[in-house]
Design a protein around this motif. Structure first.
Motif, mmCIF file in Angstrom:
data_model
loop_
_atom_site.group_PDB
_atom_site.id
_atom_site.type_symbol
_atom_site.label_atom_id
_atom_site.label_comp_id
_atom_site.label_asym_id
_atom_site.label_seq_id
_atom_site.Cartn_x
_atom_site.Cartn_y
_atom_site.Cartn_z
ATOM 1 N N LEU A 87 1.133 -1.269 -0.168
ATOM 2 C CA LEU A 87 0.118 0.033 -0.139
ATOM 3 C C LEU A 87 0.563 1.412 -0.305
ATOM 4 O O LEU A 87 0.796 2.195 -0.956
ATOM 5 C CB LEU A 87 -0.655 -0.626 1.427
ATOM 6 N N SER A 88 1.764 0.957 1.016
ATOM 7 C CA SER A 88 2.524 2.360 0.768
ATOM 8 C C SER A 88 3.177 2.666 -0.319
ATOM 9 O O SER A 88 3.503 3.856 -1.162
ATOM 10 C CB SER A 88 4.208 1.712 1.640
ATOM 11 N N GLU A 89 3.920 1.173 -1.787
ATOM 12 C CA GLU A 89 3.798 1.213 -2.939
ATOM 13 C C GLU A 89 3.152 2.149 -3.681
ATOM 14 O O GLU A 89 3.613 2.853 -4.607
ATOM 15 C CB GLU A 89 4.425 0.062 -3.247
ATOM 16 N N VAL A 90 1.772 1.754 -3.633
ATOM 17 C CA VAL A 90 0.942 2.153 -4.462
ATOM 18 C C VAL A 90 0.818 3.876 -3.875
ATOM 19 O O VAL A 90 0.758 4.629 -4.864
ATOM 20 C CB VAL A 90 -0.681 2.311 -3.773
ATOM 21 N N ARG A 91 1.322 4.487 -2.543
ATOM 22 C CA ARG A 91 0.915 5.864 -2.267
ATOM 23 C C ARG A 91 2.454 6.376 -3.409
ATOM 24 O O ARG A 91 1.833 7.791 -3.058
ATOM 25 C CB ARG A 91 0.720 6.152 -0.553
ATOM 26 N N ARG A 92 3.518 6.170 -2.720
ATOM 27 C CA ARG A 92 4.095 6.572 -3.338
ATOM 28 C C ARG A 92 4.182 7.031 -5.834
ATOM 29 O O ARG A 92 4.647 8.318 -5.199
ATOM 30 C CB ARG A 92 5.625 5.541 -3.586
ATOM 31 N N ARG A 93 3.442 6.391 -5.479
ATOM 32 C CA ARG A 93 2.970 6.235 -7.191
ATOM 33 C C ARG A 93 1.980 7.110 -7.714
ATOM 34 O O ARG A 93 1.430 7.202 -8.831
ATOM 35 C CB ARG A 93 2.817 4.528 -7.899
ATOM 36 N N LYS A 94 1.426 6.892 -6.782
ATOM 37 C CA LYS A 94 0.008 8.458 -7.004
ATOM 38 C C LYS A 94 0.160 9.597 -6.621
ATOM 39 O O LYS A 94 1.009 9.844 -6.108
ATOM 40 C CB LYS A 94 -1.124 8.291 -5.812
ATOM 41 N N ILE A 95 -0.357 10.605 -8.047
ATOM 42 C CA ILE A 95 -0.801 12.207 -8.049
ATOM 43 C C ILE A 95 -2.024 12.549 -7.893
ATOM 44 O O ILE A 95 -2.964 12.320 -8.463
ATOM 45 C CB ILE A 95 0.220 11.666 -9.913
ATOM 46 N N GLY A 96 -1.607 13.325 -7.112
ATOM 47 C CA GLY A 96 -3.146 13.954 -6.799
ATOM 48 C C GLY A 96 -3.268 13.228 -6.079
ATOM 49 O O GLY A 96 -3.951 12.593 -4.879
ATOM 50 N N ALA A 97 -4.687 14.222 -6.089
ATOM 51 C CA ALA A 97 -5.925 13.387 -4.381
ATOM 52 C C ALA A 97 -7.019 12.514 -4.636
ATOM 53 O O ALA A 97 -7.631 12.790 -6.314
ATOM 54 C CB ALA A 97 -6.281 13.965 -3.711
ATOM 55 N N GLY A 98 -7.360 11.443 -3.811
ATOM 56 C CA GLY A 98 -8.563 10.436 -4.192
ATOM 57 C C GLY A 98 -8.203 9.107 -5.083
ATOM 58 O O GLY A 98 -6.836 8.868 -4.023
ATOM 59 N N ARG A 99 -8.918 8.211 -5.280
ATOM 60 C CA ARG A 99 -8.568 6.930 -5.286
ATOM 61 C C ARG A 99 -7.527 6.423 -6.878
ATOM 62 O O ARG A 99 -8.301 7.812 -7.384
ATOM 63 C CB ARG A 99 -9.820 6.181 -5.155
ATOM 64 N N ILE A 100 -7.198 5.179 -6.521
ATOM 65 C CA ILE A 100 -6.952 5.074 -8.214
ATOM 66 C C ILE A 100 -7.771 4.676 -8.929
ATOM 67 O O ILE A 100 -7.360 4.279 -9.784
ATOM 68 C CB ILE A 100 -5.543 4.225 -7.541
ATOM 69 N N GLY A 101 -9.108 4.176 -8.688
ATOM 70 C CA GLY A 101 -10.064 3.560 -9.307
ATOM 71 C C GLY A 101 -10.513 1.797 -9.289
ATOM 72 O O GLY A 101 -9.180 1.269 -9.321
ATOM 73 N N GLY A 102 -10.927 1.499 -10.159
ATOM 74 C CA GLY A 102 -11.010 0.336 -10.316
ATOM 75 C C GLY A 102 -10.195 -0.906 -11.032
ATOM 76 O O GLY A 102 -9.957 -1.960 -10.907
ATOM 77 N N LYS A 103 -10.014 -0.407 -12.190
ATOM 78 C CA LYS A 103 -8.914 -0.726 -13.183
ATOM 79 C C LYS A 103 -7.536 -0.898 -12.753
ATOM 80 O O LYS A 103 -6.921 -2.301 -12.397
ATOM 81 C CB LYS A 103 -8.246 -0.375 -14.791
ATOM 82 N N SER A 104 -6.963 -0.335 -11.706
ATOM 83 C CA SER A 104 -6.036 -0.337 -10.689
ATOM 84 C C SER A 104 -5.866 -0.772 -9.467
ATOM 85 O O SER A 104 -4.842 -2.039 -9.551
ATOM 86 C CB SER A 104 -5.302 1.095 -10.706
#
Length: 321
Positions: A37-54
């Motif tokens: 989950l930390s790796e997901v956060r590191r690769r996320k740009i901007g606010a909100g969730r990453i969506g269903g496909k991701s």
């Protein structure tokens, strides 16, 4: 006490970063670690969730990696991926005066189709906040000249009972120009994916599923395209779509529960969408050498004639014989 606190932390992070769907959370908390989950956060740009496909790709990746029978296979790797959070969709619409289009879903099909080209034009003319542009530029510097695909990842997409297959856009970015050019092409691709939320086909699908009034924010998944360079062209040996159940059984010995694959040479666009008179190769996984066609003439007739690829020199997506 420690295990309970760890479980709570994982659930909070999954709900905040990935999905608030209870069925997804119940599965994901068993497979994803705090480090994941930390790796997901590191690769996320901007606010909100990453969506269903991701969300689906991340979970599938970790389930496969921990399967002892599959984990050593070299093919099981996820492309380098980055995520634009779903809240940035509304930010983009707000700063570009696009909220006026929010009533599209309540119009007739004819009205929606007549106005959609203007919507696409308005979205392509939009600008992004400086902080998002800075993060996208940093991402491009890290990736270098690797070709990219910009994929939709809405909150409802690839969800339980609502696949949204083919309803939203995916845009290829050859990514071979200057940093300024590559950033411009990337933001245009993201804007085009955002516009596809208002695509009449997506609205009609949502209407049929009773989801018209759902808050359908669009996150974006940016991935490196998997493939190899051949001269000035870049493409994978093969790509396609796999189905867990084969509902098109062209011979009695085919086992439906083994699934099937729509396979093409080159980029996978022709496996997802029907393109003119071109055909993917249908593979029944229980009998992979068994063609749906009965004769050599029919096999030739229903074969792939064009390949989709990236022209690295011309910095563009092409279809060639």
């Amino acid at each position: 006490r420690y295990l309970a606190r760890l479980e709570e932390s994982k659930v909070v992070l999954i709900r905040t970063l990935i999905s608030d769907q209870l069925r997804y959370i119940n599965i994901a908390k068993e497979w994803l670690s705090i480090n994941d989950l930390s790796e997901v956060r590191r690769r996320k740009i901007g606010a909100g969730r990453i969506g269903g496909k991701s969300a689906g790709l991340i979970l599938a990746q970790h389930i496969l990696r921990t399967n002892r029978d599959l984990s050593e296979l070299p093919c099981l790797s996820m492309p380098e991926s980055f995520y634009v959070g779903s809240d940035e969709f509304y930010t983009f619409m707000s700063i570009n005066n696009l909220l006026k289009w929010n009533d599209q879903k309540y119009k007739t099909e004819a009205e929606m189709r007549a106005e959609y080209p203007k919507i696409e034009e308005d979205f392509r003319s939009g600008t992004f906040p400086p902080d998002i542009l800075d993060q996208l530029e940093t991402m491009l510097i890290k990736i270098g000249k690797q070709p990219l695909i910009v994929r939709s990842s809405s909150l409802l997409e690839d969800n339980f009972g609502t696949a949204f297959a083919g309803k939203y856009e995916s845009i290829y970015c050859p990514n071979q120009g200057t940093l300024e050019t590559n950033l411009k092409n990337l933001t245009l691709a993201i804007a085009q994916v955002y516009a596809s939320v208002l695509n009449p086909n997506a609205f009609l699908y949502r209407r049929s599923k009773g989801l018209l009034d759902y808050d359908e924010r669009m996150a974006v998944l940016i991935q490196e395209i998997q493939g190899q360079q051949y001269g000035k062209y870049y493409f994978p040996h093969g790509a396609g779509v796999a189905f867990s159940r084969n509902t098109y059984r062209w011979a009695p010995q085919i086992q439906a529960e083994d699934g099937f694959v729509r396979l093409v040479w080159g980029l996978g666009t022709r496996a997802v969408d029907r393109v003119g008179n071109d055909y993917p190769r249908l593979v029944a996984l229980s009998h992979p050498l068994l063609h749906p066609e009965a004769s050599t003439k029919a096999i030739r007739r229903y074969s792939q004639r064009y390949v989709d690829l990236i022209d690295l020199e011309e910095n563009t997506f092409k279809s060639l014989p």
